[in-house]
Write a protein that holds these residues in place. Structure first.
Motif, PDB file in Angstrom:
ATOM      1  N   SER A  69       0.831  -1.193   0.000  1.00 40.72           N
ATOM      2  CA  SER A  69       0.000   0.000   0.000  1.00 40.72           C
ATOM      3  C   SER A  69       0.870   1.249   0.000  1.00 40.72           C
ATOM      4  N   GLU A  70       0.598   2.157  -0.934  1.00 36.18           N
ATOM      5  CA  GLU A  70       1.337   3.406  -1.056  1.00 36.18           C
ATOM      6  C   GLU A  70       0.340   4.542  -1.223  1.00 36.18           C
ATOM      7  N   LYS A  71       0.849   5.746  -1.433  1.00 36.46           N
ATOM      8  CA  LYS A  71       0.000   6.923  -1.639  1.00 36.46           C
ATOM      9  C   LYS A  71       0.262   7.475  -3.038  1.00 36.46           C
TER      10      LYS A  71
ATOM     11  N   GLU B 177      -4.817   5.970  -1.155  1.00 37.18           N
ATOM     12  CA  GLU B 177      -3.978   4.776  -1.027  1.00 37.18           C
ATOM     13  C   GLU B 177      -4.115   3.931  -2.284  1.00 37.18           C
TER      14      GLU B 177
ATOM     15  N   ARG C 178      10.937   3.955  -5.726  1.00 33.65           N
ATOM     16  CA  ARG C 178      10.443   4.675  -4.560  1.00 33.65           C
ATOM     17  C   ARG C 178      10.913   6.116  -4.677  1.00 33.65           C
TER      18      ARG C 178
ATOM     19  N   THR D 274       4.233   7.971  -3.745  1.00 29.58           N
ATOM     20  CA  THR D 274       5.362   7.538  -2.931  1.00 29.58           C
ATOM     21  C   THR D 274       6.196   6.497  -3.671  1.00 29.58           C
ATOM     22  N   ALA D 275       5.536   5.659  -4.476  1.00 30.01           N
ATOM     23  CA  ALA D 275       6.234   4.649  -5.280  1.00 30.01           C
ATOM     24  C   ALA D 275       5.347   4.294  -6.459  1.00 30.01           C
TER      25      ALA D 275
END
Length: 329
Positions: free
Chosen positions: A2-4, A21, A35, A97-98
């Motif tokens: 999970s990233e943003k 998310e 990243r 974020t990634a």
């Protein structure tokens, strides 16, 4: 994982930008997972957000970033896990974020270029590279030649002022305030015109060039500068229209090109030039070299948290940023 990431569900104003998310999986063949340490902000992001350049919806935004390679897909040989890397690339999605993305335009970042500098310069610097080095008038450009560059105090413009100085060109920059004109001169423009106090910038260009005009105009403003840009050209000159911040240019009457002195018009794009890994690498190497030499310094005028992308867009559209800006995940 999970990233943003920043999404839009429909085109519109900055309020459409939402931090949500997302799941980021493993890279497939020809892909990497990166990243981000910093993500670049560009006017093309505004065009994507407001629907000028439509995207399939819902859509992610952002065309450049810098960070560390986390995973490498099959067939990728120029990058390894742990490499510092930077890119200007399609598809959009750098406000995150990634992300997983195509590897061909992602370049290994030299250790002596900071992540935020790289994120602020990749799309803008590669744009200047293809303009000043590849988008050329008849006979090319030689030291001493005059060129006109609009929006000379923006992120692209300040890099162009410095790169033109390194090439020995006489860059005439336009900008919307005396403060911005002073900044362009500080960064290497030989002349600067405030088009708000001097709206007939073409007349100023003629005065500066002894009546002849410039060999090439690099115009990212569009509708507001189009007529004056044509009037600023010397015979056989080239108008390179590479953006439309003030709106699209009007339809072209081809007879106008004859009347202005057998001039040329082109509409280049960065991603045509970055369409192969070999071309992307060659362009990136030249950008890295001139930045590392100190001849081009990247001015970062704003740093925003990833969740503040909407405010970053407001500041960009209000022309409050004197230089580049980055989002920090």
């Amino acid at each position: 994982m999970s990233e943003k990431a920043v999404f839009i569900e429909q085109p519109g104003g900055p309020e459409q930008l939402k931090l949500v998310e997302v799941e980021v999986g493993a890279p497939g063949p020809g892909e990497i997972r990166i990243r981000h340490v910093a993500c670049g902000l560009n006017y093309i992001d505004v065009y994507h957000r407001n629907g000028t350049y439509p995207l399939p919806l819902p859509a992610r935004l952002g065309m450049e970033g810098a960070g560390v390679v986390e995973a490498v897909g099959e067939g990728v040989t120029h990058l390894q896990v742990g490499d510092r890397a930077a890119y200007a690339s399609q598809p959009p999605g750098a406000y995150a974020t990634a992300r997983v993305m195509p590897a061909k335009a992602v370049l290994k970042l030299p250790n002596d270029i900071a992540f935020d500098t790289a994120a602020a310069m990749m799309l803008k610097g590669l744009t200047v590279q293809y303009l000043l080095r590849k988008t050329l008038p008849q006979g090319g450009l030689q030291a001493g030649d005059f060129v006109l560059f609009h929006a000379a105090a923006g992120g692209v413009g300040l890099i162009a002022c410095q790169w033109a100085r390194a090439l020995g060109l006489q860059l005439i920059g336009t900008a919307g305030s005396d403060e911005k004109c002073a900044l362009a001169l500080e960064h290497g423009a030989t002349h600067a015109i405030n088009y708000r106090s001097q709206p007939d910038f073409a007349a100023q260009v003629r005065d500066i060039t002894g009546g002849r005009g410039v060999k090439v105009v690099y115009d990212s403003v569009g509708a507001d500068t189009w007529a004056g840009s044509l009037d600023s050209l010397a015979p056989f000159g080239l108008l390179a229209s590479f953006g439309g911040a003030s709106g699209p240019v009007p339809p072209i009457n081809i007879g106008t090109l004859a009347a202005k002195g057998s001039v040329y018009v082109t509409r280049p794009t960065l991603f045509t030039h970055l369409s192969t890994r070999e071309s992307a690498q060659a362009m990136g190497d030249e950008l890295f070299d001139i930045v590392r030499s100190g001849q081009v310094k990247v001015r970062i005028a704003g740093r925003y948290a990833l969740g503040d992308a909407a405010q970053a867009h407001r500041d960009l559209e209000a022309r409050q940023l004197l230089g580049s800006a980055v989002l920090l995940p």
